[in-house]
Motif scaffolding. Sequence first.
Motif, PDB file in Angstrom:
ATOM      1  N   ARG A  55      -1.621  -5.022  -1.452  1.00 29.42           N
ATOM      2  CA  ARG A  55      -0.821  -4.146  -1.223  1.00 29.42           C
ATOM      3  C   ARG A  55      -0.414  -3.898   0.116  1.00 29.42           C
ATOM      4  O   ARG A  55       0.923  -3.448   0.238  1.00 29.42           O
ATOM      5  CB  ARG A  55      -1.612  -2.689  -1.593  1.00 29.42           C
ATOM      6  CG  ARG A  55      -0.828  -1.480  -1.691  1.00 29.42           C
ATOM      7  CD  ARG A  55      -1.193  -0.371  -2.195  1.00 29.42           C
ATOM      8  NE  ARG A  55      -0.297   0.626  -2.261  1.00 29.42           N
ATOM      9  CZ  ARG A  55      -0.538   1.940  -1.989  1.00 29.42           C
ATOM     10  NH1 ARG A  55      -1.813   2.519  -1.393  1.00 29.42           N
ATOM     11  NH2 ARG A  55       0.499   2.946  -2.047  1.00 29.42           N
ATOM     12  N   PHE A  58       2.904  -5.991   0.679  1.00 30.59           N
ATOM     13  CA  PHE A  58       4.010  -5.500   0.175  1.00 30.59           C
ATOM     14  C   PHE A  58       4.389  -4.473   0.923  1.00 30.59           C
ATOM     15  O   PHE A  58       5.698  -4.292   1.111  1.00 30.59           O
ATOM     16  CB  PHE A  58       3.379  -5.029  -1.443  1.00 30.59           C
ATOM     17  CG  PHE A  58       4.504  -3.945  -1.980  1.00 30.59           C
ATOM     18  CD1 PHE A  58       5.668  -4.174  -2.214  1.00 30.59           C
ATOM     19  CD2 PHE A  58       3.847  -2.634  -2.605  1.00 30.59           C
ATOM     20  CE1 PHE A  58       6.714  -3.113  -2.759  1.00 30.59           C
ATOM     21  CE2 PHE A  58       4.764  -1.638  -3.111  1.00 30.59           C
ATOM     22  CZ  PHE A  58       6.019  -2.051  -3.233  1.00 30.59           C
ATOM     23  N   THR A 259       5.386   3.877 -13.046  1.00 30.25           N
ATOM     24  CA  THR A 259       6.416   2.911 -12.810  1.00 30.25           C
ATOM     25  C   THR A 259       5.970   1.740 -13.681  1.00 30.25           C
ATOM     26  O   THR A 259       7.321   0.963 -14.171  1.00 30.25           O
ATOM     27  CB  THR A 259       6.456   2.469 -11.173  1.00 30.25           C
ATOM     28  OG1 THR A 259       5.376   2.693 -10.721  1.00 30.25           O
ATOM     29  CG2 THR A 259       7.561   3.724 -10.580  1.00 30.25           C
TER      30      THR A 259
HETATM   31  C1  HEM Z   1       7.175  -1.243  -8.155  1.00 26.99           C
HETATM   32  C2  HEM Z   1       6.943  -0.268  -7.192  1.00 26.99           C
HETATM   33  C3  HEM Z   1       5.745  -0.185  -7.050  1.00 26.99           C
HETATM   34  C4  HEM Z   1       4.945   1.235  -6.950  1.00 26.99           C
HETATM   35  C5  HEM Z   1       5.864   2.414  -7.211  1.00 26.99           C
HETATM   36  C6  HEM Z   1       3.779   1.205  -6.590  1.00 26.99           C
HETATM   37  C7  HEM Z   1       2.806   2.152  -6.493  1.00 26.99           C
HETATM   38  C8  HEM Z   1       1.369   2.028  -6.157  1.00 26.99           C
HETATM   39  C9  HEM Z   1       0.677   3.326  -6.202  1.00 26.99           C
HETATM   40  C10 HEM Z   1       0.919   4.482  -6.366  1.00 26.99           C
HETATM   41  C11 HEM Z   1      -0.748   2.820  -6.029  1.00 26.99           C
HETATM   42  C12 HEM Z   1      -1.741   3.372  -5.769  1.00 26.99           C
HETATM   43  C13 HEM Z   1      -2.322   3.509  -4.349  1.00 26.99           C
HETATM   44  C14 HEM Z   1      -3.459   4.328  -4.079  1.00 26.99           C
HETATM   45  O1  HEM Z   1      -3.958   5.402  -4.712  1.00 26.99           O
HETATM   46  O2  HEM Z   1      -4.351   3.943  -3.331  1.00 26.99           O
HETATM   47  C15 HEM Z   1      -0.749   1.309  -6.042  1.00 26.99           C
HETATM   48  C16 HEM Z   1      -1.491   0.362  -5.806  1.00 26.99           C
HETATM   49  C17 HEM Z   1      -1.467  -0.872  -5.546  1.00 26.99           C
HETATM   50  N1  HEM Z   1      -0.356  -1.788  -5.436  1.00 26.99           N
HETATM   51 FE1  HEM Z   1       1.572  -0.935  -5.824  1.00 26.99          FE
HETATM   52  N2  HEM Z   1       3.238  -0.345  -6.353  1.00 26.99           N
HETATM   53  C18 HEM Z   1       4.551  -0.790  -6.252  1.00 26.99           C
HETATM   54  C19 HEM Z   1       4.558  -2.362  -6.177  1.00 26.99           C
HETATM   55  C20 HEM Z   1       3.787  -3.248  -5.834  1.00 26.99           C
HETATM   56  C21 HEM Z   1       3.688  -4.622  -5.350  1.00 26.99           C
HETATM   57  C22 HEM Z   1       5.052  -5.351  -5.399  1.00 26.99           C
HETATM   58  C23 HEM Z   1       2.621  -5.055  -4.852  1.00 26.99           C
HETATM   59  C24 HEM Z   1       2.068  -6.347  -4.448  1.00 26.99           C
HETATM   60  C25 HEM Z   1       2.670  -7.376  -4.685  1.00 26.99           C
HETATM   61  C26 HEM Z   1       1.550  -3.970  -5.211  1.00 26.99           C
HETATM   62  C27 HEM Z   1       0.339  -4.046  -5.226  1.00 26.99           C
HETATM   63  C28 HEM Z   1      -0.402  -3.052  -5.174  1.00 26.99           C
HETATM   64  C29 HEM Z   1      -1.994  -3.223  -5.349  1.00 26.99           C
HETATM   65  C30 HEM Z   1      -2.794  -4.579  -5.370  1.00 26.99           C
HETATM   66  C31 HEM Z   1      -2.682  -1.886  -5.435  1.00 26.99           C
HETATM   67  C32 HEM Z   1      -4.070  -1.412  -5.373  1.00 26.99           C
HETATM   68  C33 HEM Z   1      -4.644  -0.979  -3.930  1.00 26.99           C
HETATM   69  C34 HEM Z   1      -5.879  -0.499  -4.128  1.00 26.99           C
HETATM   70  O3  HEM Z   1      -6.776  -0.851  -4.952  1.00 26.99           O
HETATM   71  O4  HEM Z   1      -6.208   0.273  -3.176  1.00 26.99           O
HETATM   72  N3  HEM Z   1       2.294  -2.571  -5.771  1.00 26.99           N
HETATM   73  N4  HEM Z   1       0.990   0.906  -5.989  1.00 26.99           N
END
Ligand code: HEM
Length: 320
Positions: A55, A58, A259
């Motif tokens: 994350r 990104f 999303t």
């Molecule tokens: C399309 C738009 C995206 C939105 C709206 C979004 C939103 C989110 C949200 C709300 C979380 C939870 C965060 C938390 O509570 O700590 C999250 C986690 C995460 N996102 Fe996204 N995300 C997007 C795209 C991406 C992309 C492009 C990647 C990587 C290529 C990514 C990788 C991750 C990963 C690996 C997590 C897990 C983090 C953890 O376990 O702490 N996301 N994302």
Amino acid sequence: MVPLLILILSCLIEVSQSLQVGFYANTCPNAESIVRRVVSEAAASEPRIPPILLRLHFHDCFVHGCDGSILIDTGLVTEENHASGHDGVGGADVIARAKAELEAACPGIVSCADIVALAARDAVVLTNGPMYEVPTGRRDGLVSNISLAADMPDVTDSIDTLKAKFLQKGLLEKELVILSSAHTIGTTACFFMTKRLYEFFEGSGSDPSINPEFLPELKAACPQGGNSNSRLPMDRGSGQTFDNQILQNIRSGFAVLQTDARLYEDAATKTVVDSYFGLFGPFAGPSFEADFAKAMVKMGKIGVLKGSNGEIRRVCSAFN
Ligand code: HEM
Ligand SMILES: *[C@@H]1O[C@H](CO)[C@@H](O)[C@H](O)[C@H]1NC(C)=O
């Protein structure tokens, strides 16, 4: 004749200025293995580390390019890392550890932006995702500005907004789908589920796209008025393994993030999701793993600084 020469010269400059696999092969031959070891040690003591690092890359790339700007943390409230769009982003400590080891091995050579990109790859590999080569040679940025993070994709964004935000970074619908599939690993805080579960229609109700079988499960994990810091896997049943289960879940109403669910309601992105489950499936259809790797490499090139632009930070949290 002269224009041709200029064309050839500018191509040469272009090549010498583009990222390349093995950029540190001569200047710091162990760079990639040092990052890999630090990442796997961190993951061994804290299983949340791989998704956190994926994350981080990104969030770094989407604001002012993949330039390590998200890591700047000298205490100023105007710094990018305080942006609400970066809520919950972590991993800077792991990057700092890798950087310290790299500075000991080859001082002033490896950029923080490259460490972030390499660590994201290693995170994917550690969770059983595809191995891919990461072009390196990024330089660290000299700007950290909270206003620049105002346009981060948000969990409440419509599909059109998501498409527009990705397109602004040069990423197409297919890449929106495949990069969102990064949610195959990791967890979300209940904080990001409130609207979807309890306030979907101007203050009440839940997202009708949630499978009725799944709704009570989600509500139990994130009860109304409960702890907004509780976490739940974003890829139901397979939150620790990098696989295409996330796309299967999106198809069947088991997406966790709002999303991710939107990806199956738009004709173009739905077609992309379905393409990974075609008649010829894993044999002749597109490869989820290969497409993900390709999209990561592309994302990793957004707005990068090369050549003599930017700097190589000594410490990732501060400009030199
Ligand atoms: C399309 C738009 C995206 C939105 C709206 C979004 C939103 C989110 C949200 C709300 C979380 C939870 C965060 C938390 O509570 O700590 C999250 C986690 C995460 N996102 Fe996204 N995300 C997007 C795209 C991406 C992309 C492009 C990647 C990587 C290529 C990514 C990788 C991750 C990963 C690996 C997590 C897990 C983090 C953890 O376990 O702490 N996301 N994302
Ligand atoms: C941050 O960016 C905004 C918008 O581009 C600009 O108005 C502001 O002056 C910048 N702030 C700093 C501290 O550079």
